[in-house]
Design a protein around this motif. Structure first.
Motif, PDB file in Angstrom:
ATOM      1  N   ARG A  44       0.921  -1.215   0.009  1.00  0.00           N
ATOM      2  CA  ARG A  44       0.076  -0.010   0.049  1.00  0.00           C
ATOM      3  C   ARG A  44       0.877   1.329  -0.035  1.00  0.00           C
ATOM      4  O   ARG A  44       0.458   2.206  -0.657  1.00  0.00           O
ATOM      5  N   THR A  45       1.839   1.240   0.904  1.00  0.00           N
ATOM      6  CA  THR A  45       2.781   2.517   0.905  1.00  0.00           C
ATOM      7  C   THR A  45       3.483   2.562  -0.827  1.00  0.00           C
ATOM      8  O   THR A  45       3.556   3.601  -0.896  1.00  0.00           O
TER       9      THR A  45
ATOM     10  N   GLU B 263      -2.568   1.272 -10.387  1.00  0.00           N
ATOM     11  CA  GLU B 263      -3.703   0.563  -9.722  1.00  0.00           C
ATOM     12  C   GLU B 263      -3.794  -0.879 -10.134  1.00  0.00           C
ATOM     13  O   GLU B 263      -3.928  -1.744  -9.376  1.00  0.00           O
TER      14      GLU B 263
ATOM     15  N   ALA C 250       1.021   9.173  -5.984  1.00  0.00           N
ATOM     16  CA  ALA C 250       1.139  10.511  -5.335  1.00  0.00           C
ATOM     17  C   ALA C 250       1.522  11.442  -6.393  1.00  0.00           C
ATOM     18  O   ALA C 250       1.297  12.684  -6.704  1.00  0.00           O
TER      19      ALA C 250
ATOM     20  N   ARG D 109       2.357   1.848  -3.514  1.00  0.00           N
ATOM     21  CA  ARG D 109       1.307   2.216  -4.116  1.00  0.00           C
ATOM     22  C   ARG D 109       1.209   3.768  -4.088  1.00  0.00           C
ATOM     23  O   ARG D 109       0.982   4.530  -4.857  1.00  0.00           O
ATOM     24  N   ASP D 110       0.794   3.962  -2.855  1.00  0.00           N
ATOM     25  CA  ASP D 110       0.836   5.611  -2.335  1.00  0.00           C
ATOM     26  C   ASP D 110       1.634   6.317  -2.778  1.00  0.00           C
ATOM     27  O   ASP D 110       1.447   7.522  -3.505  1.00  0.00           O
ATOM     28  N   ASP D 111       2.961   6.088  -2.897  1.00  0.00           N
ATOM     29  CA  ASP D 111       3.916   6.491  -3.478  1.00  0.00           C
ATOM     30  C   ASP D 111       4.113   6.895  -4.770  1.00  0.00           C
ATOM     31  O   ASP D 111       4.482   7.986  -5.370  1.00  0.00           O
TER      32      ASP D 111
END
Length: 141
Positions: A62-63, A82, A70, A65-67
């Protein structure tokens, strides 16, 4: 972890700009919720209450993916990230399910056939998603 995955898939569906990708995540979120129901007998067989256990693997994915998301301005690239994240969580989910099946086999628990059925379904979903490419990507490249 299953509840976290169901919530995460709903979140991913909301973030997707590609309609088939959004539909996939919504359908899979529902399938994950159904799997939660099938797992309840495993906990009953073990005589324990199910509870939330944070998955370091899922947190790391998840981290990552978020990075990646962003910094993206292009929604098509966001959908690609995604989709790749979806493939990673499918593999993680299948691994966890296989671990539960091994545990059920070793303990001779009655829900083994249900877990085997879940594993077959999960493998089919994983294989289907492996070749998934958002429609927006197909039209641009």
């Amino acid at each position: 972890m299953e509840q976290e995955l169901a919530d995460l898939q709903t979140e991913l569906a909301e973030a997707a700009t590609d309609e088939p990708l959004e539909s996939y995540y919504m359908a899979h979120s529902e399938a994950t919720a159904e799997q939660l129901d099938r797992l309840e007998p495993l906990f009953e067989g073990l005589g324990v209450e199910p509870g939330a256990i944070e998955s370091a693997s899922l947190s790391g994915l998840r981290t990552e993916r978020d990075d990646r998301v962003a910094d993206l301005q292009d929604p098509v690239l966001g959908d690609l990230v995604e989709a790749e994240f979806g493939r990673a969580i499918e593999r993680l989910e299948l691994t966890k399910l296989e671990t539960l099946l091994t545990l059920a086999d070793r303990m001779d628990l009655p829900m083994r056939s249900s877990l085997r059925s879940s594993r077959l379904k999960q493998r089919a979903v994983s294989n289907e998603f492996r070749s998934f490419r958002p429609d927006t990507v197909r039209s641009r490249f």
